[in-house]
Design a protein around this motif. Structure first.
Motif, PDB file in Angstrom:
ATOM      1  N   CYS A   1       0.866  -1.169   0.118  1.00  0.00           N
ATOM      2  CA  CYS A   1       0.056  -0.173   0.035  1.00  0.00           C
ATOM      3  C   CYS A   1       0.859   1.309   0.095  1.00  0.00           C
ATOM      4  CB  CYS A   1      -0.925  -0.092   1.235  1.00  0.00           C
ATOM      5  SG  CYS A   1      -2.230  -1.325   1.195  1.00  0.00           S
ATOM      6  N   GLU A   2       0.241   2.393  -0.340  1.00  0.00           N
ATOM      7  CA  GLU A   2       0.828   3.628  -0.479  1.00  0.00           C
ATOM      8  C   GLU A   2       0.355   4.558   0.446  1.00  0.00           C
ATOM      9  OE1 GLU A   2       2.823   4.571  -3.030  1.00  0.00           O
ATOM     10  OE2 GLU A   2       2.871   2.589  -4.221  1.00  0.00           O
ATOM     11  N   PRO A   3       1.605   5.579   1.092  1.00  0.00           N
ATOM     12  CA  PRO A   3       1.120   6.376   2.385  1.00  0.00           C
ATOM     13  C   PRO A   3       0.201   7.218   1.703  1.00  0.00           C
ATOM     14  CG  PRO A   3       3.598   6.217   1.807  1.00  0.00           C
ATOM     15  CD  PRO A   3       2.847   5.267   0.516  1.00  0.00           C
ATOM     16  N   VAL A   4      -0.604   7.718   2.828  1.00  0.00           N
ATOM     17  CA  VAL A   4      -1.602   8.644   2.590  1.00  0.00           C
ATOM     18  C   VAL A   4      -1.035  10.046   2.691  1.00  0.00           C
ATOM     19  CG1 VAL A   4      -3.639   9.907   3.891  1.00  0.00           C
ATOM     20  CG2 VAL A   4      -3.404   7.331   3.661  1.00  0.00           C
ATOM     21  N   GLU A   5      -1.136  11.187   1.671  1.00  0.00           N
ATOM     22  CA  GLU A   5      -0.624  12.546   1.898  1.00  0.00           C
ATOM     23  C   GLU A   5      -1.371  13.322   2.723  1.00  0.00           C
ATOM     24  OE1 GLU A   5       0.198  13.829  -1.736  1.00  0.00           O
ATOM     25  OE2 GLU A   5       1.562  12.150  -2.648  1.00  0.00           O
ATOM     26  N   THR A   6      -2.751  13.616   2.676  1.00  0.00           N
ATOM     27  CA  THR A   6      -3.426  14.372   3.486  1.00  0.00           C
ATOM     28  C   THR A   6      -4.633  13.608   4.171  1.00  0.00           C
ATOM     29  OG1 THR A   6      -3.101  15.740   1.756  1.00  0.00           O
ATOM     30  CG2 THR A   6      -4.536  16.545   3.460  1.00  0.00           C
ATOM     31  N   VAL A   7      -4.664  13.957   5.580  1.00  0.00           N
ATOM     32  CA  VAL A   7      -5.958  13.373   6.367  1.00  0.00           C
ATOM     33  C   VAL A   7      -6.818  14.487   6.262  1.00  0.00           C
ATOM     34  CG1 VAL A   7      -6.782  12.683   8.490  1.00  0.00           C
ATOM     35  CG2 VAL A   7      -4.248  12.032   7.839  1.00  0.00           C
ATOM     36  N   ASP A   8      -7.959  14.080   5.289  1.00  0.00           N
ATOM     37  CA  ASP A   8      -9.118  15.045   4.978  1.00  0.00           C
ATOM     38  C   ASP A   8     -10.359  14.584   5.502  1.00  0.00           C
ATOM     39  OD1 ASP A   8      -9.415  13.519   2.875  1.00  0.00           O
ATOM     40  OD2 ASP A   8      -8.691  14.989   1.377  1.00  0.00           O
TER      41      ASP A   8
ATOM     42  N   ARG B   1      -4.493   2.166   0.361  1.00  0.00           N
ATOM     43  CA  ARG B   1      -3.743   3.332   1.081  1.00  0.00           C
ATOM     44  C   ARG B   1      -3.456   2.888   2.384  1.00  0.00           C
ATOM     45  NH1 ARG B   1      -8.061   8.092   0.540  1.00  0.00           N
ATOM     46  NH2 ARG B   1      -9.485   6.232   0.251  1.00  0.00           N
ATOM     47  N   ARG B   2      -2.229   3.348   2.981  1.00  0.00           N
ATOM     48  CA  ARG B   2      -1.911   2.776   4.357  1.00  0.00           C
ATOM     49  C   ARG B   2      -2.887   3.302   5.534  1.00  0.00           C
ATOM     50  NH1 ARG B   2       3.095   0.523   2.954  1.00  0.00           N
ATOM     51  NH2 ARG B   2       3.344  -0.068   5.139  1.00  0.00           N
ATOM     52  N   VAL B   3      -3.735   2.674   5.623  1.00  0.00           N
ATOM     53  CA  VAL B   3      -4.760   3.051   6.674  1.00  0.00           C
ATOM     54  C   VAL B   3      -5.505   1.678   7.358  1.00  0.00           C
ATOM     55  CG1 VAL B   3      -7.321   4.214   6.878  1.00  0.00           C
ATOM     56  CG2 VAL B   3      -5.573   5.105   5.186  1.00  0.00           C
ATOM     57  N   VAL B   4      -5.703   1.858   8.678  1.00  0.00           N
ATOM     58  CA  VAL B   4      -5.971   0.671   9.597  1.00  0.00           C
ATOM     59  C   VAL B   4      -7.197   1.451  10.538  1.00  0.00           C
ATOM     60  CG1 VAL B   4      -5.538  -0.596  11.588  1.00  0.00           C
ATOM     61  CG2 VAL B   4      -3.928  -0.621   9.443  1.00  0.00           C
TER      62      VAL B   4
ATOM     63  N   PHE C   1      -5.662   4.580  12.342  1.00  0.00           N
ATOM     64  CA  PHE C   1      -4.200   4.978  12.004  1.00  0.00           C
ATOM     65  C   PHE C   1      -4.027   5.089  10.489  1.00  0.00           C
ATOM     66  CE2 PHE C   1      -5.215   1.920  15.652  1.00  0.00           C
ATOM     67  CZ  PHE C   1      -4.243   2.229  16.655  1.00  0.00           C
ATOM     68  N   VAL C   2      -3.337   6.356  10.506  1.00  0.00           N
ATOM     69  CA  VAL C   2      -2.998   6.523   9.104  1.00  0.00           C
ATOM     70  C   VAL C   2      -1.490   6.490   9.000  1.00  0.00           C
ATOM     71  CG1 VAL C   2      -3.088   8.294   7.300  1.00  0.00           C
ATOM     72  CG2 VAL C   2      -5.124   8.037   8.867  1.00  0.00           C
ATOM     73  N   ASN C   3      -0.973   5.809   7.922  1.00  0.00           N
ATOM     74  CA  ASN C   3       0.528   5.805   7.700  1.00  0.00           C
ATOM     75  C   ASN C   3       1.141   4.912   8.903  1.00  0.00           C
ATOM     76  OD1 ASN C   3       0.222   6.778   5.246  1.00  0.00           O
ATOM     77  ND2 ASN C   3       0.796   8.931   5.868  1.00  0.00           N
TER      78      ASN C   3
ATOM     79  N   LEU D   1      -0.527   8.714  12.072  1.00  0.00           N
ATOM     80  CA  LEU D   1      -1.451  10.114  12.366  1.00  0.00           C
ATOM     81  C   LEU D   1      -2.837   9.545  12.631  1.00  0.00           C
ATOM     82  CD1 LEU D   1      -0.432  11.815   8.730  1.00  0.00           C
ATOM     83  CD2 LEU D   1       0.508  12.174  10.986  1.00  0.00           C
ATOM     84  N   ASP D   2      -3.559  10.218  13.602  1.00  0.00           N
ATOM     85  CA  ASP D   2      -4.671   9.853  14.077  1.00  0.00           C
ATOM     86  C   ASP D   2      -5.933  10.347  13.082  1.00  0.00           C
ATOM     87  OD1 ASP D   2      -5.019  12.591  14.724  1.00  0.00           O
ATOM     88  OD2 ASP D   2      -4.865  12.383  16.758  1.00  0.00           O
ATOM     89  N   TYR D   3      -7.185  10.325  13.624  1.00  0.00           N
ATOM     90  CA  TYR D   3      -8.158  10.648  12.523  1.00  0.00           C
ATOM     91  C   TYR D   3      -8.055  12.242  12.398  1.00  0.00           C
ATOM     92  CZ  TYR D   3     -13.401  10.582  11.571  1.00  0.00           C
ATOM     93  OH  TYR D   3     -14.722  10.531  11.033  1.00  0.00           O
ATOM     94  N   LYS D   4      -7.817  12.809  13.166  1.00  0.00           N
ATOM     95  CA  LYS D   4      -7.501  14.453  12.848  1.00  0.00           C
ATOM     96  C   LYS D   4      -6.398  14.859  12.121  1.00  0.00           C
ATOM     97  CE  LYS D   4     -10.296  16.007  16.855  1.00  0.00           C
ATOM     98  NZ  LYS D   4     -10.107  16.606  18.220  1.00  0.00           N
ATOM     99  N   GLY D   5      -5.395  13.729  11.710  1.00  0.00           N
ATOM    100  CA  GLY D   5      -4.183  14.008  11.158  1.00  0.00           C
ATOM    101  C   GLY D   5      -2.958  14.363  12.223  1.00  0.00           C
ATOM    102  N   ASN D   6      -3.363  14.370  13.341  1.00  0.00           N
ATOM    103  CA  ASN D   6      -2.211  14.645  14.287  1.00  0.00           C
ATOM    104  C   ASN D   6      -1.377  13.423  14.368  1.00  0.00           C
ATOM    105  OD1 ASN D   6      -3.298  17.159  15.022  1.00  0.00           O
ATOM    106  ND2 ASN D   6      -4.376  16.116  16.129  1.00  0.00           N
TER     107      ASN D   6
END
Ligand code: NI
Length: 174
Positions: free
Chosen positions: A21-28, A59-62, A76-78, A116-121
């Protein structure tokens, strides 16, 4: 209230489960809506963790929920896991993409998890016990690795055959 959707979960031997899978660029908001659907899909299937690749999204999302009440979804993002000990924890694992199959896998008992969490932090924390098992299992998915890949070839082939039979029976019953 935005309606959530239950997505179709791929099962072995679907070749898409072997992709990296590919990394996510933006948590939107679009990603959050997708993660909401993943959580709904996980609950519907009575699972404790789900990787995006299992619903055909590379995408790298769990998502995960280890609570007894099934009311504490985590996102969990990336995610990246780093072992913090050489101590190995054996655990009988299962997977929504390999239904009805359970077998013991040994993984590092304690890991660092960066994501990165749900908010992208950005979050960095230590995981032990079931959390450590589950996040390592899910990050494996993002690299095209399934828990049956740690078993003998014979056990792996048996597992795939069992799932194929089960999926066929489900299709005939529907
Ligand atoms: Ni799995």
């Amino acid at each position: 209230m935005i309606a959530m959707a239950v997505l179709e979960i791929l099962t072995v031997p679907d070749p898409r489960l072997k992709e990296v899978c590919e990394p996510v660029e933006t948590v939107d908001d679009a990603l959050r809506a997708f993660m909401d659907d993943m959580v709904e899909t996980m609950y519907d299937a009575d699972g404790i963790g789900l990787a995006a690749i299992q619903v055909g999204d590379l995408r790298r999302v769990v998502v995960m929920d280890l609570s007894d009440e099934r009311d504490s979804p985590r996102h969990f993002v990336n995610p990246v896991v780093t072992p913090l000990t050489e101590e190995m924890l054996p655990y009988s694992e299962g997977c929504l993409s390999i239904p009805s199959v359970y077998d013991e896998v040994e993984r590092p008992a304690k890991v660092r998890v960066d994501y990165l969490d749900y908010k992208g932090n950005p979050v960095s924390e230590e995981a032990e016990g079931l959390y450590a098992v589950c996040i390592q299992h899910e990050v494996d998915h993002l690299n095209g690795v399934l828990f049956i890949d740690y078993l003998s070839r014979l056990k792996r082939e048996r597992a795939v055959k069992k799932v194929q039979k089960l999926v066929k029976a489900r299709g005939e019953a529907a």
